[in-house]
Design a protein around this motif. Sequence first.
Motif, mmCIF file in Angstrom:
data_model
loop_
_atom_site.group_PDB
_atom_site.id
_atom_site.type_symbol
_atom_site.label_atom_id
_atom_site.label_comp_id
_atom_site.label_asym_id
_atom_site.label_seq_id
_atom_site.Cartn_x
_atom_site.Cartn_y
_atom_site.Cartn_z
ATOM 1 N N UNK A 152 117.582 37.514 20.268
ATOM 2 C CA UNK A 152 118.265 36.976 21.451
ATOM 3 C C UNK A 152 117.951 35.498 21.629
ATOM 4 N N UNK A 153 116.682 35.137 21.466
ATOM 5 C CA UNK A 153 116.293 33.728 21.587
ATOM 6 C C UNK A 153 117.043 32.879 20.569
ATOM 7 N N UNK A 154 117.105 33.359 19.335
ATOM 8 C CA UNK A 154 117.787 32.631 18.269
ATOM 9 C C UNK A 154 119.286 32.502 18.539
ATOM 10 N N UNK A 155 119.878 33.567 19.112
ATOM 11 C CA UNK A 155 121.317 33.531 19.401
ATOM 12 C C UNK A 155 121.634 32.470 20.451
ATOM 13 N N UNK A 156 120.842 32.438 21.528
ATOM 14 C CA UNK A 156 121.065 31.447 22.584
ATOM 15 C C UNK A 156 120.816 30.041 22.030
ATOM 16 N N UNK A 157 119.736 29.899 21.280
ATOM 17 C CA UNK A 157 119.372 28.595 20.718
ATOM 18 C C UNK A 157 120.467 28.075 19.787
ATOM 19 N N UNK A 158 120.940 28.915 18.895
ATOM 20 C CA UNK A 158 121.963 28.488 17.944
ATOM 21 C C UNK A 158 123.280 28.172 18.641
ATOM 22 N N UNK A 159 123.610 28.932 19.670
ATOM 23 C CA UNK A 159 124.847 28.664 20.411
ATOM 24 C C UNK A 159 124.795 27.283 21.066
ATOM 25 N N UNK A 160 123.649 26.950 21.688
ATOM 26 C CA UNK A 160 123.509 25.655 22.342
ATOM 27 C C UNK A 160 123.492 24.514 21.327
ATOM 28 N N UNK A 161 122.853 24.727 20.192
ATOM 29 C CA UNK A 161 122.832 23.689 19.166
ATOM 30 C C UNK A 161 124.220 23.487 18.562
ATOM 31 N N UNK A 162 124.990 24.566 18.452
ATOM 32 C CA UNK A 162 126.352 24.461 17.934
ATOM 33 C C UNK A 162 127.229 23.662 18.889
#
Length: 253
Positions: free
Chosen positions: A5-15
């Motif tokens: 979940x942390x990685x999903x939120x992080x990657x979405x914001x970085x994208x």
Amino acid sequence: MNLHAVNAIYRFEMARTRRTLLQSVVAPVITTSLYFVVFGAAIGSRINQVDGISYGAFIVPGLIMLSLLTQSISNAAFGIYFPKFTGTIYELLSAPVSMLEVVLGYVGAAATKALVLGLIILGTAAFFVDLQIDHPLVMLMFLILTAISFSLFGFIIGIWADNFEKLQMIPLLVVTPLVFLGGTFYSVSMLSPVWQMVTLFNPVFYLVSGLRWSFYGQSDVSVWVSIGIIVFFLTACLAAVAWIFKTGYHLRS
């Protein structure tokens, strides 16, 4: 901890940053470069040195701090405000994701983007002035602590704001003036005793002073005081975020 979940939120914001590269990276770098041209070249040519440091080099830490603060706040604030605005925040709140995981995702991405931008501006500054960094590890510590602290602060602003005007109000009307009045373009020793005392009540002054010490080994106040201020602010922001998720403030209404 749900690292997925942390990685999903992080990657979405970085994208999101990659989709708005012109606004997120190019515009701040150009703006900071203009500061170097106007203040470093035009005004710096009339000011020989400040505390034994060339004026162009003297303003570098302050300009990095200006970009770091504004970008940390804006990235984190918009990141959590947009799900509120579109209503997708309820999907996040109903998912099996803890408060810590949400904060790590959003704040981690905002802090990462601000840090990358700060380092890019540091590299840009090298084209305009001769830089020296006496304490690189302390500099990196200041950059990381400041990025995390003000990303948390921006996260709080994003939850508090209920319209786009409030989202921009504190960064534009509070944070930016505090940076300009916090010794970014001048040494506090240049001020009268009364204004020196007033400056001591500006929390950003201690951040600029601490970062400048990491570059040149000189500061207006003890570097330990600067470290204490940023640690205190980080702790206060963590406590505020914990209270927000505990009470559901502006999240469940």
